[in-house]
Scaffold this active site. Structure first.
Site, PDB file in Angstrom:
ATOM      1  N   SER A 117      67.962 -10.786  -7.089  1.00 35.15           N
ATOM      2  CA  SER A 117      68.037 -11.571  -6.588  1.00 35.15           C
ATOM      3  C   SER A 117      70.249 -12.124  -6.608  1.00 35.15           C
ATOM      4  CB  SER A 117      68.737 -11.961  -8.183  1.00 35.15           C
ATOM      5  OG  SER A 117      69.121 -11.192  -9.440  1.00 35.15           O
ATOM      6  N   ASN A 157      64.592  -6.406 -12.057  1.00 33.18           N
ATOM      7  CA  ASN A 157      63.831  -6.706 -12.983  1.00 33.18           C
ATOM      8  C   ASN A 157      62.697  -8.155 -13.225  1.00 33.18           C
ATOM      9  OD1 ASN A 157      63.655  -3.825 -15.567  1.00 33.18           O
ATOM     10  ND2 ASN A 157      65.916  -4.469 -14.620  1.00 33.18           N
ATOM     11  N   THR A 158      63.581  -8.897 -12.591  1.00 29.30           N
ATOM     12  CA  THR A 158      62.995 -10.148 -13.488  1.00 29.30           C
ATOM     13  C   THR A 158      61.904 -10.170 -12.097  1.00 29.30           C
ATOM     14  OG1 THR A 158      65.010 -11.602 -13.904  1.00 29.30           O
ATOM     15  CG2 THR A 158      62.937 -12.214 -13.293  1.00 29.30           C
ATOM     16  N   GLU A 178      78.339 -11.779 -13.553  1.00 30.04           N
ATOM     17  CA  GLU A 178      78.665 -12.406 -12.568  1.00 30.04           C
ATOM     18  C   GLU A 178      80.104 -13.640 -12.219  1.00 30.04           C
ATOM     19  OE1 GLU A 178      76.328 -13.849  -9.808  1.00 30.04           O
ATOM     20  OE2 GLU A 178      75.640 -12.021 -10.042  1.00 30.04           O
TER      21      GLU A 178
HETATM   22  N1  DGL Z   1      69.282  -8.755 -11.620  1.00 30.48           N
HETATM   23  C1  DGL Z   1      68.419  -9.366 -11.966  1.00 30.48           C
HETATM   24  C2  DGL Z   1      67.693  -8.793 -13.382  1.00 30.48           C
HETATM   25  O1  DGL Z   1      67.082  -7.232 -13.474  1.00 30.48           O
HETATM   26  C3  DGL Z   1      69.403 -10.206 -13.272  1.00 30.48           C
HETATM   27  C4  DGL Z   1      70.063 -11.498 -12.229  1.00 30.48           C
HETATM   28  C5  DGL Z   1      69.544 -12.684 -12.520  1.00 30.48           C
HETATM   29  O2  DGL Z   1      69.244 -13.349 -13.504  1.00 30.48           O
HETATM   30  O3  DGL Z   1      69.036 -13.025 -11.177  1.00 30.48           O
HETATM   31  O4  DGL Z   1      66.295  -8.939 -13.390  1.00 30.48           O
END
Ligand code: DGL
Length: 275
Positions: free
Chosen positions: A12, A75-76, A159
Site C-alpha cells: 500500500s 498484510n492487509t 509514515e
Molecule cells: N503495509 C500494510 C500492512 O502490512 C500497512 C499499511 C497500511 O495500512 O496501508 O498491513
C-alpha cells in the site's frame, strides 16, 4: 525460455520496502519492480472490497510492467485480497503467473518458535478484523491460541517519521499492554504489518524480555527463495540482471524522501496511475 521477467513487490505504501530489502539481500541476482500505492494508503482502515479492488489493480499493473510473480508485501492486502486473486482472477488474467502473500510464511514460523502455545499478533485494524492469522494458524498449528491486537496509530507514526519520538512511546505501550492483558502466557509475537519493524526498539522496551518478536522480512525472503527452488519453471523465467525499478502512485519527491526511512540504498522512482 526467455529469462527477462521480474519479481513484482506490492505494498500500500512504504512498508513493503522492509520486506523488499530482505528479499533483495537474500536474492540480489533477480530483477525487481516495486509498486507502492502511496496515494491511496493506508489500506489498514479500508473495507474488504476496496482493498481487493486496489490490490487487483496493482497486481495487473505489475504484470504489465513485466512481473511474472508478485509478492503482496502487505498484510492487509494479503489478508483481504490474496485468496480472491489467486482463485478467481489469476486463472482469467494469466494462469502461468503467480501471486504470493506474507501471511503464510509468518504463520509457518510462529508455531516453531512458541513453547507456551500462546502467540500474539500485532496488525492493522483490517488485518485483525479479517481474522486471517487466527484462521491460518488454526489450520497449521491447532494447539496454538492466538491473541490479536489492532494498532491503528502505529502506521501513521511510522509514515510521519515519528517512530522514534518520545510521543510514540504512549501508543506503543498502550497496544503492547492491551495485547499482554489478553494473556500473560504469550511468548511469541508476530509483527503482522510491514511498517512495524521500524517500531521494534520501542516495542522491545515494553514487551517482557522472554517474548520473541518476529518481523516478516527474513521470513518472507526465505520462503520466496524456497518457493523458487521448488518451482524451477518459474525460476527459469526470471531475469537475473539485478535491476530494480520503483513506482509510486504519489509524487516522486515525496516517495524518495520517505522511502529513506524504510530502505537502505539509492532509489529512482517513477509516478504511475492505477485504475
Ligand atoms: N503495509 C500494510 C500492512 O502490512 C500497512 C499499511 C497500511 O495500512 O496501508 O498491513
Amino acid at each position: 525460455m526467455n529469462r527477462n521477467r521480474k519479481i513484482g513487490i506490492f505494498d500500500s505504501g512504504y512498508g513493503g520496502l522492509t520486506v523488499f530489502e530482505a528479499i533483495r539481500r537474500e536474492m540480489p541476482q533477480y530483477d525487481y519492480v516495486y509498486l507502492g500505492d502511496n496515494a491511496r494508503a493506508p489500506y489498514g482502515t479500508r473495507s474488504f472490497d476496496i482493498v481487493y479492488e486496489y490490490t487487483l489493480q496493482a497486481v495487473k499493473k505489475l504484470f504489465d510492467l513485466g512481473a511474472e510473480l508478485v509478492v503482496l508485501a502487505c498484510n492487509t492486502a494479503s489478508a483481504k485480497a490474496l485468496r480472491n486473486i489467486q482463485q478467481n482472477d489469476l486463472p482469467i488474467i494469466d494462469p502461468s503467473k503467480r501471486v504470493l502473500g506474507v501471511i503464510r510464511p509468518s504463520v509457518e514460523a510462529i508455531g516453531k518458535y512458541t513453547k507456551s502455545r500462546h502467540v500474539g499478533v500485532f496488525g492493522t485494524q483490517g488485518t485483525v478484523d479479517s481474522d486471517s492469522y487466527t484462521i491460518e494458524i488454526g489450520k497449521l498449528w491447532s494447539d496454538v491460541k492466538v491473541f490479536q491486537q489492532a494498532c491503528p496509530m502505529w502506521v501513521p507514526l511510522v509514515e510521519n517519521g515519528e517512530y522514534d519520538s518520545d510521543g510514540a512511546d504512549y501508543f506503543v505501550k498502550k497496544y503492547v499492554d492491551m495485547l499482554m492483558w489478553q494473556s500473560a502466557d504469550i511468548d511469541t509475537i508476530i509483527l503482522a504489518c510491514t511498517h512495524f519493524p521500524l517500531l521494534l526498539p520501542k516495542i522491545r522496551k515494553y514487551i517482557p524480555e522472554n517474548v520473541t518478536l518476529l518481523g516478516q522480512g527474513d521470513l518472507v525472503a526465505m520462503s520466496l527463495k524456497d518457493y523458487l527452488k521448488r518451482h524451477d519453471d518459474m525460476e527459469r523465467r526470471l531475469g537475473t540482471g539485478g535491476n530494480v525499478e520503483f513506482f509510486t502512485t504519489e509524487s516522486v519527491g515525496k516517495f524518495s524522501m520517505t522511502a529513506k526511512l524504510f530502505f537502505d540504498g539509492d532509489l529512482t522512482v517513477e509516478h504511475i496511475t492505477l485504475q
